[in-house]
Design an enzyme around this catalytic site. Structure first.
Site, short mmCIF file in Angstrom:
data_model
loop_
_atom_site.label_atom_id
_atom_site.label_comp_id
_atom_site.label_asym_id
_atom_site.label_seq_id
_atom_site.Cartn_x
_atom_site.Cartn_y
_atom_site.Cartn_z
CE1 TYR A 13 2.16 -1.45 7.20
CE2 TYR A 13 3.52 -2.78 8.66
CZ TYR A 13 2.42 -2.65 7.84
OH TYR A 13 1.57 -3.72 7.66
CB SER A 43 -2.82 -2.47 -5.18
OG SER A 43 -4.00 -3.09 -4.66
NE ARG A 56 -3.52 5.95 -8.25
CZ ARG A 56 -2.34 6.04 -7.62
NH1 ARG A 56 -2.03 7.13 -6.95
NH2 ARG A 56 -1.49 5.03 -7.68
CG ASN A 69 -0.10 -7.95 -1.28
OD1 ASN A 69 -0.24 -7.27 -0.28
ND2 ASN A 69 0.71 -7.60 -2.27
#
Length: 326
Positions: A53, A152, A174, A125
């Site tokens: 990160y 997500s 996906r 988020n």
């Protein structure tokens, strides 16, 4: 009392973290004891454990960057927050522990009647999704936005916020099993990624222009989003789920005038005023409390099972967030 501590970083995140007991602390002036209600395991948390990160705390460290808890004990001189009050834990404080000691005047009070599991995810988020929709392109009701990694945490919030603001979303995933769940969340178009993505996007929205693209994957996925955009559009990258750099063709940049830029919430915090931050969080908290904004939850683990929780969060292929609790 337990804390999820790591003293090293490594390629297998669950191998470096463990639940460690600690003694109940004595509260000082102005401090409160908080019991953890819920804290999520975000991709950034996993990347912090592996050392990948962009901002890494010194070791040893306690995992977790966001969460909520309730006040269970007040130290000398504390009158507020009251006992039993739900509070937002400071970002980056190491939230994966059953109990925390914090200065009372640093805490943001949250609605006690709201779902604490949903509130636990409000710090990272939801504001990321909100700001991706507002900071780069001046969108109008009816405008289209395209994003990948649509299943997500950020992707789910973005779908919901876009609908509340009158925008339409093309959502790239996906696997086909994710199409129906995202449609249930309000996604207008859901497509499985592939080499002919731009053509399928154009057909799905009858050639409508898309001026904002959002990429969390990197590698060739970035280029496929770029190919789906209108000329002079903006493409914002906020993640690297593929583990590879963004790949976009010179044709997109030169002949179609696509602007590729990045977004990191931590940098926005550095520049935003307290009033700007509170405006964003105030709106999001109200929406969560009203049940208008929520994220799917895959599973909830106790701190004592932190290894299993991190392993599941790192796997991918889930249909919701992994949370931990006291």
């Amino acid at each position: 009392m337990l804390k999820a501590e790591y003293r090293a970083r490594g390629p297998v995140p669950q191998d470096v973290i463990e639940a460690v007991p600690f003694e109940k602390p004595t509260l000082g002036e102005g401090e409160v004891l908080i019991e953890l209600l819920a804290a999520p395991i975000n991709p950034s948390d996993v990347l912090t454990l592996t050392g990948d990160y962009g901002m890494l705390p010194p070791l040893p460290a306690i995992g977790g960057n966001e969460g909520v808890g309730k006040i269970i004990e007040q130290g000398p001189g504390v009158e507020s927050p009251a006992l039993g009050q739900t509070v937002l834990l400071p970002v980056g404080c190491g939230t994966w522990r059953t109990h925390l000691v914090m200065q009372a005047d640093q805490l943001i009070q949250l609605p006690n009647e709201a779902d604490p599991q949903q509130l636990s995810m409000v710090a990272i988020n939801p504001p990321t999704a909100s700001l991706l929709l507002s900071e780069f392109v001046e969108l109008q009701p009816g405008d289209w936005v395209i994003q990948n990694a649509a299943n997500s945490g950020v992707g789910s919030y973005l779908i919901q916020l876009a609908k509340l603001r009158g925008f339409k979303t093309v959502n790239i995933v996906r696997r086909e099993s994710l199409i129906a769940p995202l449609q249930d969340e309000g996604a207008d178009v859901v497509l499985v990624d592939g080499d002919d993505l731009a053509k399928r996007v154009k057909n799905a929205i009858s050639g409508a222009p898309i001026r904002l693209g959002i990429d969390a994957v990197g590698d060739t996925a970035t280029g496929r989003i770029a190919d789906s955009l209108a000329d002079e559009a903006t493409l914002v990258n906020y993640g690297m789920m593929s583990g590879k750099p963004c790949r976009i063709s010179p044709a997109s940049l030169i002949f179609h005038g696509i602007t590729l830029t990045g977004f990191w919430l931590a940098k926005w915090f550095d520049k935003a005023s307290p009033e700007q931050q509170m405006a964003v969080y105030g709106e999001l908290t109200k929406l969560i409390a009203a049940g208008k904004l929520q994220a799917p939850i895959d599973s909830v683990f106790s701190i004592k099972d932190i290894k299993e929780a991190v392993a599941l969060a790192a796997e991918g292929g889930r249909n919701g967030k992994v949370l931990v609790k006291a």
